[in-house]
Design a protein around this motif. Sequence first.
Motif, short mmCIF file in Angstrom:
data_model
loop_
_atom_site.label_atom_id
_atom_site.label_comp_id
_atom_site.label_asym_id
_atom_site.label_seq_id
_atom_site.Cartn_x
_atom_site.Cartn_y
_atom_site.Cartn_z
N ALA A 1 0.85 -1.20 0.00
CA ALA A 1 0.00 0.00 0.00
C ALA A 1 0.89 1.25 0.00
N ASP A 2 0.47 2.24 -0.75
CA ASP A 2 1.15 3.54 -0.78
C ASP A 2 0.43 4.47 0.18
N ILE A 3 1.21 5.23 0.94
CA ILE A 3 0.63 6.16 1.91
C ILE A 3 0.80 7.58 1.38
N HIS A 4 -0.30 8.28 1.28
CA HIS A 4 -0.32 9.67 0.80
C HIS A 4 -0.90 10.55 1.91
N ILE A 5 -0.31 11.74 2.08
CA ILE A 5 -0.79 12.67 3.09
C ILE A 5 -1.07 14.01 2.44
N GLY A 6 -2.17 14.62 2.83
CA GLY A 6 -2.51 15.95 2.34
C GLY A 6 -3.36 16.67 3.37
N THR A 7 -3.34 17.99 3.29
CA THR A 7 -4.12 18.82 4.21
C THR A 7 -4.84 19.87 3.39
N ASP A 8 -6.06 20.17 3.79
CA ASP A 8 -6.82 21.25 3.17
C ASP A 8 -7.41 22.10 4.27
N SER A 9 -7.72 23.34 3.93
CA SER A 9 -8.29 24.25 4.92
C SER A 9 -9.42 25.04 4.31
N VAL B 1 -5.47 14.44 5.87
CA VAL B 1 -5.92 13.14 5.37
C VAL B 1 -4.71 12.23 5.15
N ILE B 2 -4.83 11.02 5.65
CA ILE B 2 -3.87 9.97 5.29
C ILE B 2 -4.63 8.99 4.42
N ALA B 3 -4.18 8.85 3.18
CA ALA B 3 -4.84 7.95 2.23
C ALA B 3 -3.94 6.75 1.99
N TYR B 4 -4.53 5.58 2.07
CA TYR B 4 -3.82 4.33 1.83
C TYR B 4 -4.30 3.82 0.47
N ARG B 5 -3.41 3.88 -0.52
CA ARG B 5 -3.78 3.47 -1.88
C ARG B 5 -3.36 2.01 -2.09
N PHE B 6 -4.30 1.22 -2.56
CA PHE B 6 -4.08 -0.21 -2.76
C PHE B 6 -3.96 -0.53 -4.25
N GLY B 7 -3.09 0.17 -4.95
CA GLY B 7 -2.95 -0.04 -6.39
C GLY B 7 -4.27 0.24 -7.08
N SER C 1 4.62 7.68 0.95
CA SER C 1 4.93 7.74 -0.48
C SER C 1 4.87 9.15 -1.04
N THR C 2 3.84 9.90 -0.63
CA THR C 2 3.59 11.22 -1.22
C THR C 2 3.02 12.18 -0.19
N ILE C 3 3.51 13.41 -0.24
CA ILE C 3 2.88 14.50 0.51
C ILE C 3 2.31 15.44 -0.54
N ASP C 4 1.01 15.58 -0.55
CA ASP C 4 0.33 16.43 -1.53
C ASP C 4 0.24 17.85 -0.98
N LEU C 5 0.74 18.81 -1.77
CA LEU C 5 0.68 20.22 -1.37
C LEU C 5 -0.28 20.96 -2.28
N ASP C 6 -1.03 21.87 -1.72
CA ASP C 6 -2.09 22.58 -2.44
C ASP C 6 -1.57 23.87 -3.07
N TYR C 7 -0.47 23.75 -3.82
CA TYR C 7 0.07 24.91 -4.53
C TYR C 7 -0.10 24.66 -6.01
N ASN C 8 -0.21 25.72 -6.77
CA ASN C 8 -0.55 25.58 -8.17
C ASN C 8 0.26 26.55 -9.00
N ILE C 9 0.84 26.10 -10.11
CA ILE C 9 1.58 27.00 -10.99
C ILE C 9 0.65 27.74 -11.95
N ASP C 10 -0.60 27.33 -12.03
CA ASP C 10 -1.57 27.97 -12.92
C ASP C 10 -1.97 29.32 -12.34
N PRO C 11 -1.64 30.42 -13.02
CA PRO C 11 -1.94 31.76 -12.48
C PRO C 11 -3.41 32.09 -12.34
N THR C 12 -4.29 31.26 -12.93
CA THR C 12 -5.73 31.52 -12.80
C THR C 12 -6.31 30.88 -11.52
N LYS C 13 -5.52 30.09 -10.81
CA LYS C 13 -5.97 29.40 -9.60
C LYS C 13 -5.61 30.21 -8.36
#
Length: 107
Positions: free
Chosen positions: A20-28, A40-46, A91-103
């Motif tokens: 299983a892959d472990i992914h972590i992300g936070t939102d506000s 959120v800690i997400a456990y991905r099972f393929g 496995s992954t830390i998801d960050l809520d940053y975006n290179i798209d200038p419209t976001k």
Amino acid sequence: GEKVDVVEHTLEILRDCPHADIHIGTDSQNIADFTSYSVVIAYRFGGRGVHYITHSSRVPKINDRWTRLWKETELSCETALYLRERGIEVSTIDLDYNIDPTKKSNK
């Protein structure tokens, strides 16, 4: 709605599914006079799906978007480090940053 010990829960999942892959992300979100954070800690099972657990907290309202996004990063990294110190690799830390200038998260 069930409370779990994050380390015990994660180790149990890894015993049952060691790949299983472990992914972590936070939102506000700002609501009324406070800012709500959800980690959120997400456990991905393929290709077999995802299981996740969450932890939410509230702080006095943070109006500055940069400060609020930075706190999201801190909470995700703290969670990953907490697990890593206990022998659990993330496995992954998801960050809520975006290179798209419209976001909004780009600003």
